[in-house]
Every structure is written in C-alpha cells, then in structure tokens.
Scaffold this motif. Structure first.
Motif, PDB file in Angstrom:
ATOM      1  N   PRO A  88       0.866  -1.275  -0.023  1.00 37.22           N
ATOM      2  CA  PRO A  88      -0.109  -0.086  -0.141  1.00 37.22           C
ATOM      3  C   PRO A  88       0.797   1.087   0.111  1.00 37.22           C
ATOM      4  CG  PRO A  88       0.030  -1.164   2.127  1.00 37.22           C
ATOM      5  CD  PRO A  88       0.665  -1.886   1.181  1.00 37.22           C
ATOM      6  N   ARG A  89       2.058   1.039   0.220  1.00 39.89           N
ATOM      7  CA  ARG A  89       2.964   2.316   0.564  1.00 39.89           C
ATOM      8  C   ARG A  89       3.045   2.778  -1.053  1.00 39.89           C
ATOM      9  NH1 ARG A  89       8.256   2.368   4.051  1.00 39.89           N
ATOM     10  NH2 ARG A  89       9.158   4.545   3.868  1.00 39.89           N
ATOM     11  N   GLN A  90       3.153   4.204  -1.030  1.00 43.97           N
ATOM     12  CA  GLN A  90       3.306   5.054  -2.212  1.00 43.97           C
ATOM     13  C   GLN A  90       4.534   6.053  -2.189  1.00 43.97           C
ATOM     14  OE1 GLN A  90      -0.230   6.055  -4.406  1.00 43.97           O
ATOM     15  NE2 GLN A  90      -1.484   4.908  -3.691  1.00 43.97           N
ATOM     16  N   GLY A  91       4.385   6.607  -3.435  1.00 47.03           N
ATOM     17  CA  GLY A  91       5.798   7.544  -3.265  1.00 47.03           C
ATOM     18  C   GLY A  91       7.111   7.176  -3.817  1.00 47.03           C
ATOM     19  N   PHE A  92       8.073   7.968  -3.412  1.00 46.88           N
ATOM     20  CA  PHE A  92       9.632   7.908  -4.233  1.00 46.88           C
ATOM     21  C   PHE A  92      10.495   7.507  -3.003  1.00 46.88           C
ATOM     22  CE2 PHE A  92       7.338  10.606  -6.910  1.00 46.88           C
ATOM     23  CZ  PHE A  92       7.786  10.222  -8.353  1.00 46.88           C
ATOM     24  N   GLN A  93      11.501   6.652  -3.569  1.00 44.14           N
ATOM     25  CA  GLN A  93      12.438   6.271  -2.642  1.00 44.14           C
ATOM     26  C   GLN A  93      13.875   6.254  -3.472  1.00 44.14           C
ATOM     27  OE1 GLN A  93      12.082   2.718  -0.483  1.00 44.14           O
ATOM     28  NE2 GLN A  93       9.901   3.223   0.209  1.00 44.14           N
ATOM     29  N   GLY A 133      38.371  -5.569 -10.761  1.00 48.05           N
ATOM     30  CA  GLY A 133      39.276  -4.942  -9.874  1.00 48.05           C
ATOM     31  C   GLY A 133      38.661  -4.509  -8.455  1.00 48.05           C
ATOM     32  N   VAL A 134      39.610  -4.134  -7.704  1.00 49.81           N
ATOM     33  CA  VAL A 134      39.124  -3.503  -6.288  1.00 49.81           C
ATOM     34  C   VAL A 134      38.936  -2.011  -6.400  1.00 49.81           C
ATOM     35  CG1 VAL A 134      39.746  -3.458  -3.900  1.00 49.81           C
ATOM     36  CG2 VAL A 134      40.244  -5.213  -4.917  1.00 49.81           C
ATOM     37  N   ASN A 135      37.573  -1.764  -6.125  1.00 51.76           N
ATOM     38  CA  ASN A 135      37.290  -0.053  -6.605  1.00 51.76           C
ATOM     39  C   ASN A 135      36.377   0.818  -5.780  1.00 51.76           C
ATOM     40  OD1 ASN A 135      36.941  -2.535  -9.405  1.00 51.76           O
ATOM     41  ND2 ASN A 135      38.054  -0.386  -9.955  1.00 51.76           N
ATOM     42  N   ASP A 136      36.278   1.641  -6.192  1.00 49.14           N
ATOM     43  CA  ASP A 136      35.454   2.827  -5.265  1.00 49.14           C
ATOM     44  C   ASP A 136      34.407   3.394  -6.511  1.00 49.14           C
ATOM     45  OD1 ASP A 136      37.546   2.642  -3.323  1.00 49.14           O
ATOM     46  OD2 ASP A 136      38.617   4.117  -4.349  1.00 49.14           O
ATOM     47  N   GLY A 137      33.415   3.670  -5.676  1.00 54.13           N
ATOM     48  CA  GLY A 137      32.219   4.200  -6.397  1.00 54.13           C
ATOM     49  C   GLY A 137      30.930   4.027  -5.955  1.00 54.13           C
ATOM     50  N   ALA A 138      30.070   4.657  -6.398  1.00 50.59           N
ATOM     51  CA  ALA A 138      28.640   4.760  -5.777  1.00 50.59           C
ATOM     52  C   ALA A 138      27.681   4.772  -7.001  1.00 50.59           C
ATOM     53  CB  ALA A 138      28.390   5.953  -4.813  1.00 50.59           C
ATOM     54  N   ALA A 139      26.470   4.297  -6.640  1.00 50.18           N
ATOM     55  CA  ALA A 139      25.265   4.153  -7.774  1.00 50.18           C
ATOM     56  C   ALA A 139      23.921   4.114  -6.888  1.00 50.18           C
ATOM     57  CB  ALA A 139      25.492   3.166  -8.679  1.00 50.18           C
ATOM     58  N   ALA A 140      22.972   4.914  -7.674  1.00 44.93           N
ATOM     59  CA  ALA A 140      21.657   4.842  -6.963  1.00 44.93           C
ATOM     60  C   ALA A 140      20.552   4.747  -7.957  1.00 44.93           C
ATOM     61  CB  ALA A 140      21.420   5.673  -5.902  1.00 44.93           C
ATOM     62  N   VAL A 141      19.398   4.234  -7.748  1.00 44.73           N
ATOM     63  CA  VAL A 141      18.082   4.487  -8.679  1.00 44.73           C
ATOM     64  C   VAL A 141      16.749   5.302  -7.859  1.00 44.73           C
ATOM     65  CG1 VAL A 141      18.688   2.562  -9.661  1.00 44.73           C
ATOM     66  CG2 VAL A 141      17.197   2.507  -7.966  1.00 44.73           C
ATOM     67  N   LEU A 142      16.269   5.988  -8.601  1.00 42.59           N
ATOM     68  CA  LEU A 142      15.173   6.646  -8.154  1.00 42.59           C
ATOM     69  C   LEU A 142      13.955   5.822  -8.419  1.00 42.59           C
ATOM     70  CD1 LEU A 142      13.802   9.199  -6.887  1.00 42.59           C
ATOM     71  CD2 LEU A 142      13.512  10.026  -8.935  1.00 42.59           C
ATOM     72  N   ILE A 143      13.129   5.314  -7.538  1.00 35.64           N
ATOM     73  CA  ILE A 143      12.228   4.133  -7.714  1.00 35.64           C
ATOM     74  C   ILE A 143      10.767   4.862  -6.981  1.00 35.64           C
ATOM     75  CG2 ILE A 143      12.832   3.085  -5.501  1.00 35.64           C
ATOM     76  CD1 ILE A 143      12.305   0.379  -7.381  1.00 35.64           C
ATOM     77  N   CYS A 144       9.779   4.499  -7.656  1.00 35.51           N
ATOM     78  CA  CYS A 144       8.163   4.985  -7.226  1.00 35.51           C
ATOM     79  C   CYS A 144       7.350   3.706  -7.288  1.00 35.51           C
ATOM     80  CB  CYS A 144       7.737   5.877  -7.884  1.00 35.51           C
ATOM     81  SG  CYS A 144       7.261   5.903  -9.508  1.00 35.51           S
ATOM     82  N   ASP A 145       6.393   3.614  -6.814  1.00 29.59           N
ATOM     83  CA  ASP A 145       5.351   2.357  -6.896  1.00 29.59           C
ATOM     84  C   ASP A 145       4.638   2.537  -8.362  1.00 29.59           C
ATOM     85  OD1 ASP A 145       2.390   4.031  -6.216  1.00 29.59           O
ATOM     86  OD2 ASP A 145       3.994   4.910  -5.670  1.00 29.59           O
ATOM     87  N   GLY A 146       4.355   1.616  -8.859  1.00 25.88           N
ATOM     88  CA  GLY A 146       3.444   1.385  -9.973  1.00 25.88           C
ATOM     89  C   GLY A 146       2.465   2.361 -10.316  1.00 25.88           C
ATOM     90  N   ARG A 147       1.501   2.638  -9.334  1.00 25.24           N
ATOM     91  CA  ARG A 147       0.406   3.677  -9.490  1.00 25.24           C
ATOM     92  C   ARG A 147       1.030   4.935  -9.476  1.00 25.24           C
ATOM     93  NH1 ARG A 147      -1.734   1.119  -4.142  1.00 25.24           N
ATOM     94  NH2 ARG A 147       0.820   0.673  -4.105  1.00 25.24           N
ATOM     95  N   THR A 148       1.812   5.469  -8.843  1.00 24.35           N
ATOM     96  CA  THR A 148       2.401   6.693  -9.037  1.00 24.35           C
ATOM     97  C   THR A 148       3.233   6.711 -10.342  1.00 24.35           C
ATOM     98  OG1 THR A 148       2.935   7.110  -6.618  1.00 24.35           O
ATOM     99  CG2 THR A 148       4.329   8.632  -8.157  1.00 24.35           C
ATOM    100  N   ALA A 149       4.017   6.134 -10.787  1.00 20.58           N
ATOM    101  CA  ALA A 149       4.566   6.078 -12.265  1.00 20.58           C
ATOM    102  C   ALA A 149       3.441   6.146 -13.186  1.00 20.58           C
ATOM    103  CB  ALA A 149       5.383   4.802 -12.450  1.00 20.58           C
ATOM    104  N   ALA A 150       2.344   5.521 -13.228  1.00 21.30           N
ATOM    105  CA  ALA A 150       1.203   5.397 -14.329  1.00 21.30           C
ATOM    106  C   ALA A 150       0.394   6.627 -14.174  1.00 21.30           C
ATOM    107  CB  ALA A 150       0.363   4.237 -14.003  1.00 21.30           C
ATOM    108  N   ARG A 151       0.282   6.947 -12.917  1.00 24.24           N
ATOM    109  CA  ARG A 151      -0.446   8.560 -12.871  1.00 24.24           C
ATOM    110  C   ARG A 151       0.262   9.622 -13.297  1.00 24.24           C
ATOM    111  NH1 ARG A 151      -0.960   8.127  -7.946  1.00 24.24           N
ATOM    112  NH2 ARG A 151       0.554   9.978  -7.085  1.00 24.24           N
ATOM    113  N   ARG A 152       1.677   9.622 -13.249  1.00 24.71           N
ATOM    114  CA  ARG A 152       2.435  10.805 -13.773  1.00 24.71           C
ATOM    115  C   ARG A 152       3.093  10.736 -15.061  1.00 24.71           C
ATOM    116  NH1 ARG A 152       5.896  13.869  -9.879  1.00 24.71           N
ATOM    117  NH2 ARG A 152       4.698  14.018  -7.955  1.00 24.71           N
TER     118      ARG A 152
END
Length: 381
Positions: A104-109, A235-254
């Motif tokens: 039931p949770r909605q929004g962006f993470q 290799g042995v490495n340094d770095g960061a990565a991330a995604v912006l994710i939302c619930d399906g209803r929010t994605a469809a509505r927008r």
C-alpha cells in the motif's frame, strides 16, 4: 507474478565514475561518494523522497546512508538505512525498496550502494591474551566455522576447473569486456549516467589495447595452478550508484518512463562455490516469472571473474556474447556494495535513456560471498 501495473518502477538512475583502489577517488569516503548521486536524483524528483536505502560493506559504520542523505541536502525528515549483503548489497537495497513499494505504500525512494575500498577502516580481532597483539583481518567471515569459506578468487578457480572453462577462453572474454567498455565510453554511452566526483568524470579501469595475447602474460592470482588472473578478474574499486524508484500507481499516474521491476529474487547456494549463486537465482526467477531467457533482450550478470561468469552462463544455456554488451565489471570495476546498483543504472541507460535497440526485458544477476545470488527482472515502460 503480480499485476505488472502494480510493480514499482525505476524512473532514474545515476552513478559516479568507478575508481581504482588507491586512484583518483582514494581520499573520498563512502558517504561522500554517494552524496552527489543522491543530491542529483533528488533534484530530478519534484516530490519528497520518502526513504533512502543503501548498501555498504566494510565501511565506516554509523549508517553511511543517513550520513550521505544529510550531506546531499535532503530533508532531515527523510529516513535512511544501510544494509549489508556483501557484493549483492546494492541490488539488495533496490530489492528492499521494491518490497516496500509493492504494497500500500506510495511515493519515491532512492536505493543503491556505495563503496570506498580506498578509505575502509583497518579491522582487527582483539588480542586473545594480554601477551598477544590484535590480529588484522582483511575481510569478515562469509560463513560460520562449520562451512568452507574460500576466498572468492580461489572459489572462481574451482568453478572454472569443474566446468571446463580454460584460461584462453577467460582471457578472450575479459579482453572483449574491456574493448566493449572502451568503445562504449568513446561513443558517449556512459555520459548521461555519470555524476563526476573528486575531479573524476570517467571510469578509471577500462584498458585500451587489451588482447588475449597480452592477457596471457598474467600469472595466476589466487591459486598456483588456477586460471583467474588480475586481468581476467574484476578490480578492487571505489564508486557509488543509486536509482530513483516509485510505486507503479505513481509512475502510471504521472506517465513516467522507466524500468518496471517485474520480479526480484535472492537464494542461497553452496558456500564453497559462492560465484555459482547467479545460477539458482536466475533459475528461480525464470520459473516464478514464466519469462524465457531467450526473450530477455539485455543481460548483465556481474563479471566478478571471467571463469566464474562463464560457468554460470554455460549452465544457463546463454551465449557469452549476450552478457554485458557495453562491458561489465571486469572492465568497469566492481565497487562491491555499489555493483548491483551500477548494473541497474547501466540497464536504465541502455533500455530507457538510450534505447537504440528496442530492448524491452532486462535481467541483472550477481553472485555473493558466503554462497548467495540475486537476480532482478525489469521491463522498459
């Protein structure tokens, strides 16, 4: 598999360039690597970020996800959690957000991972007696004392030997990974996903001119008669990565384009063969989702070691040429806890940001120390 319309959607994805340990990012902490990525993703979103979920291992402690969230300038009310599933931590963070946003949770993470091998603290077991010295260790145990806990390189050599993956084939695979990454970088394929940090605006590891003949000169790196070398391994490495994710209803509505996460699974396997975890994870995901591997357009199985990933591809009946078409971790690097998020960021670029092939289905998978594997199936929408 649940109704696709209810599946969470990755609507943006970014990463830092991947640095070599001791290289351009050597003085930047895990939190400071991640903060610019979080800030950029949050800036791309016109709604509040409800939670930040980040993978990190062997880091400074103290919840690096929260530290980076504050450093990125996100609202102090935004909660953040750091999780550890070893090399699978970045994908686990995304899987965690998918689970939260599937109800039931909605929004962006924001979910992803960060790793600074260059700045990780020195770790010691305490002295056993007043006359002893503390004993440094370089990685935590991956299993209990009742199970084999091999070094990942030695375990890769075991898999290669058991599955008949010879040295020449491993070197050819690794050389192709570097060639693909260099070609892709020259064509600007990575530009849209990179957030420069520490003065670095490109990946440090990919090598021009790597050939099977050049790689043949490298000696075994992990076992005396082994076939894994420094050149046909990540290799042995340094770095960061991330995604912006939302619930399906929010994605469809927008009306937001992105990668719909159709399914995500994590399984265990023999701790003595941790690199094998990709196989049961993919098999379970395929069985549960009903998707045939021949119908998947884009594959990114983490290239920890050439022999290891080739063993998994062979076992699953997948042509090795299909994996990581723009180069994988052997070329780009493997910033442990960030790698799963790097894989999804790379998929976002190839399937949403620059989808020149019409790719619709993508499958990412990663093997994990201690004998686990994770796989995630996504669909371009």
């Amino acid at each position: 598999m649940r109704d696709p319309e209810e599946c969470p959607v990755i609507v943006d994805a970014l990463r830092t360039p991947i640095g070599t340990v001791g290289g351009a990012l050597r003085a930047i902490s895990a939190g400071d690597l991640l903060a610019p990525v979080l800030a950029e993703l949050a800036d791309h979103c016109d709604a509040p970020i409800d939670e930040v979920v980040i993978g990190n291992i062997r880091g400074p402690g103290g919840n690096p996800a929260r530290v980076a969230t504050l450093a990125a300038g996100l609202d102090v009310a935004t909660p953040a959690v750091t999780i550890d599933r070893q090399c699978g931590s970045g994908m686990a963070a995304i899987e965690y957000s998918v689970a939260m946003l599937s109800g039931p949770r909605q929004g962006f993470q924001i979910a992803g991972g960060t790793q600074s091998a260059s700045t990780q603290p020195l770790t010691f077991w305490p002295a056993a007696s007043p006359d002893d010295e503390p004993r440094q260790y370089f990685r935590a145990p991956f299993t209990d004392a009742g199970h084999a806990d091999p070094e990942m390189g030695a375990a890769a050599d075991l898999l290669s030997a058991e599955h008949g993956i010879g040295r020449e084939r491993q070197d050819a695979y690794a050389a192709r990974s570097h060639q693909r990454a260099v070609t892709s970088a020259d064509a600007g394929a990575f530009a849209g996903e990179l957030v420069p940090v520490g003065g670095l605006d490109r990946d440090e590891r990919p090598r021009r001119g790597f050939t099977t003949q050049r790689l043949a000169r490298f000696r075994p790196a992990f076992t005396p008669e082994g076939t894994a070398t420094a050149a046909n391994s990540c290799g042995v490495n340094d770095g960061a990565a991330a995604v912006l994710i939302c619930d399906g209803r929010t994605a469809a509505r927008r009306g937001l384009p992105g990668l719909r996460v159709l399914d995500a699974v994590t399984v265990g396997c023999d701790p003595e063969r941790p690199g094998w975890g990709i196989v049961p994870a993919v098999q379970w995901l395929v069985e549960r989702s009903g998707v045939h591997l021949d119908d998947v357009d884009l594959l990114d199985f983490n290239e920890a070691f050439a022999g290891q990933v080739l063993s998994c591809l062979d076992a699953l009946g997948i042509d090795e040429l299909r994996n990581c078409p723009q180069g994988g971790a052997i070329a780009l690097g493997h910033p442990w806890a960030a790698t799963g998020a790097v894989q999804l960021t790379r998929m976002f670029t190839q399937m949403v940001r620059h989808n020149t092939t019409g790719a619709r289905l993508g499958l990412a998978a990663i093997a994990i120390g201690g004998g686990q594997g994770s796989a995630m199936l996504v669909e371009a929408v």
